[in-house]
Design a protein around this motif. Structure first.
Motif, PDB file in Angstrom:
ATOM      1  N   ILE A 148      23.762 -10.839 -25.698  1.00  4.48           N
ATOM      2  CA  ILE A 148      22.984  -9.925 -24.857  1.00  4.48           C
ATOM      3  C   ILE A 148      23.505  -8.503 -24.981  1.00  4.48           C
ATOM      4  N   GLU A 208      19.723  -7.258 -26.606  1.00  5.72           N
ATOM      5  CA  GLU A 208      19.078  -8.153 -25.652  1.00  5.72           C
ATOM      6  C   GLU A 208      17.772  -8.715 -26.192  1.00  5.72           C
ATOM      7  N   VAL A 209      17.017  -7.917 -26.953  1.00  7.53           N
ATOM      8  CA  VAL A 209      15.739  -8.381 -27.498  1.00  7.53           C
ATOM      9  C   VAL A 209      15.969  -9.517 -28.488  1.00  7.53           C
ATOM     10  N   GLN A 259      16.899 -12.678 -26.655  1.00 10.59           N
ATOM     11  CA  GLN A 259      15.726 -13.359 -26.099  1.00 10.59           C
ATOM     12  C   GLN A 259      14.975 -14.120 -27.178  1.00 10.59           C
ATOM     13  N   SER A 260      14.869 -13.511 -28.362  1.00 12.87           N
ATOM     14  CA  SER A 260      14.151 -14.173 -29.453  1.00 12.87           C
ATOM     15  C   SER A 260      14.871 -15.432 -29.927  1.00 12.87           C
ATOM     16  N   ASN A 263      18.149 -17.211 -22.237  1.00 13.34           N
ATOM     17  CA  ASN A 263      17.570 -16.747 -20.976  1.00 13.34           C
ATOM     18  C   ASN A 263      18.412 -15.575 -20.474  1.00 13.34           C
ATOM     19  N   THR A 264      18.051 -14.385 -20.902  1.00 15.38           N
ATOM     20  CA  THR A 264      18.887 -13.216 -20.624  1.00 15.38           C
ATOM     21  C   THR A 264      18.996 -12.911 -19.136  1.00 15.38           C
ATOM     22  N   LEU A 265      17.922 -13.098 -18.400  1.00 13.07           N
ATOM     23  CA  LEU A 265      17.966 -12.819 -16.963  1.00 13.07           C
ATOM     24  C   LEU A 265      18.974 -13.728 -16.274  1.00 13.07           C
ATOM     25  N   LYS A 276      22.569 -12.658 -17.223  1.00 18.73           N
ATOM     26  CA  LYS A 276      22.954 -11.375 -16.631  1.00 18.73           C
ATOM     27  C   LYS A 276      23.208 -11.524 -15.132  1.00 18.73           C
TER      28      LYS A 276
END
Length: 302
Positions: A167, A171-172, A175-176, A180-182, A185
């Motif tokens: 991340i 971060e992009v 995600q790809s 689950n970045t959220l 974080k």
């Protein structure tokens, strides 16, 4: 042994260890997960006020109060982190700054926190009726610090740490890759906040009195300076940065160095921190241990 050591020196070491715990929590959020936070003092304050309320106003055992304070700080850090994680970079820093100011305002005005008067009479923990002495409390804080260093070391080398590294790098792309970045974080904010909660609880029981002035933006900025100068994403960097910048002003006090007026040492301290930040950003933006951070990241990827 209690009478052999100057209590002032004992307090310096205790508060140094507490600040290192704080720095480790901030480094987890900013150094490992890449989420810039300018409101870390809010989590520190939540831990301090929580244990103070439980032990003074409710009358719980200090040990239980500390445990509950850490749990509450963990949960509130996750909740407070949610609105911050919808934004990035500069906007994230500004958002966390705003959250920190809101938290300090709550500490200063809420009835449960004692308002501007704060909370006093916070008891020292005891074991079988024996109240901990200054030396024993120092030993307690030191043990807690070692445990948290071990926890952070293990986290940084786990799958959780690898997700944070991804991340932080991009971060992009993370995600790809299905991360689950959220979630990760929020978890970084929660765990980093829990570290701050531990520090806040230990601080409250040591000083026996807390007020909102302790948990303001100045502390958050100072901690960030310590962590950045030492090196983001490395435990050694936090140990170095916090130790050097915390102890340097104390050296002037202890040895009565006349280069600066001791009455204005706090002002000079902030000037020094700012100057060091400018120098570090110009010549070593990764911090003193920055090169080792990059090596660690390569090792994680490999």
């Amino acid at each position: 042994m209690e009478g052999w050591i100057n209590p002032y020196y004992l307090d310096i070491i205790v508060f140094l260890f507490i600040n290192i715990i704080l720095g480790l929590g901030l480094n987890l959020i900013t150094g490992y997960a890449g989420q810039v936070s300018l409101g870390h003092a809010a989590f520190y304050g939540i831990g301090a006020y929580s244990t103070a309320i439980f032990s003074v106003k409710i009358g719980l055992n200090p040990w239980l109060s500390i445990l509950l304070a850490v749990i509450i700080t963990f949960l509130l850090s996750a909740i407070l982190g949610l609105p911050s994680l919808r934004v990035r970079e500069d906007f994230l820093a500004i958002t966390t700054l705003g959250l920190g100011l809101i938290a300090q305002s709550f500490f200063k005005n809420a009835k449960i926190t004692g308002g501007a008067y704060g909370i006093d009479g916070i008891p020292m923990p005891s074991i079988f009726g024996h109240e901990l002495t200054d030396v024993e409390y120092l030993l307690l804080v030191f043990i807690v610090l070692l445990v948290l260093i071990y926890v952070l070391h293990r986290l940084s080398r786990s799958k959780l740490g690898q997700a944070w590294t991804a991340i932080q790098e991009d971060e992009v792309v993370a995600q790809s890759m299905g991360i689950n970045t959220l979630y990760y974080k929020v978890l970084a904010f929660a765990i980093g906040g829990a570290f701050a909660g531990v520090a806040g609880a230990l601080f409250a029981h040591k000083v026996s009195f807390i007020s909102s002035d302790t948990f303001g933006f100045t502390l958050s900025a100072t901690l960030l300076s310590m962590v950045v100068i030492g090196g983001l994403g490395t435990i050694r960097g936090t140990l170095f940065g916090v130790s050097v910048l915390y102890l340097l002003p104390e050296v002037f006090r202890i040895f009565d160095i006349k280069i600066i007026d001791p009455n204005y040492i706090d002002t000079y301290k902030m000037i020094l921190y700012g100057l060091l930040m400018v120098i570090m950003m110009r010549y070593r933006p990764k911090g003193v241990f920055g090169r080792k951070i990059r090596h660690q990241k390569r090792a994680v990827k490999d």
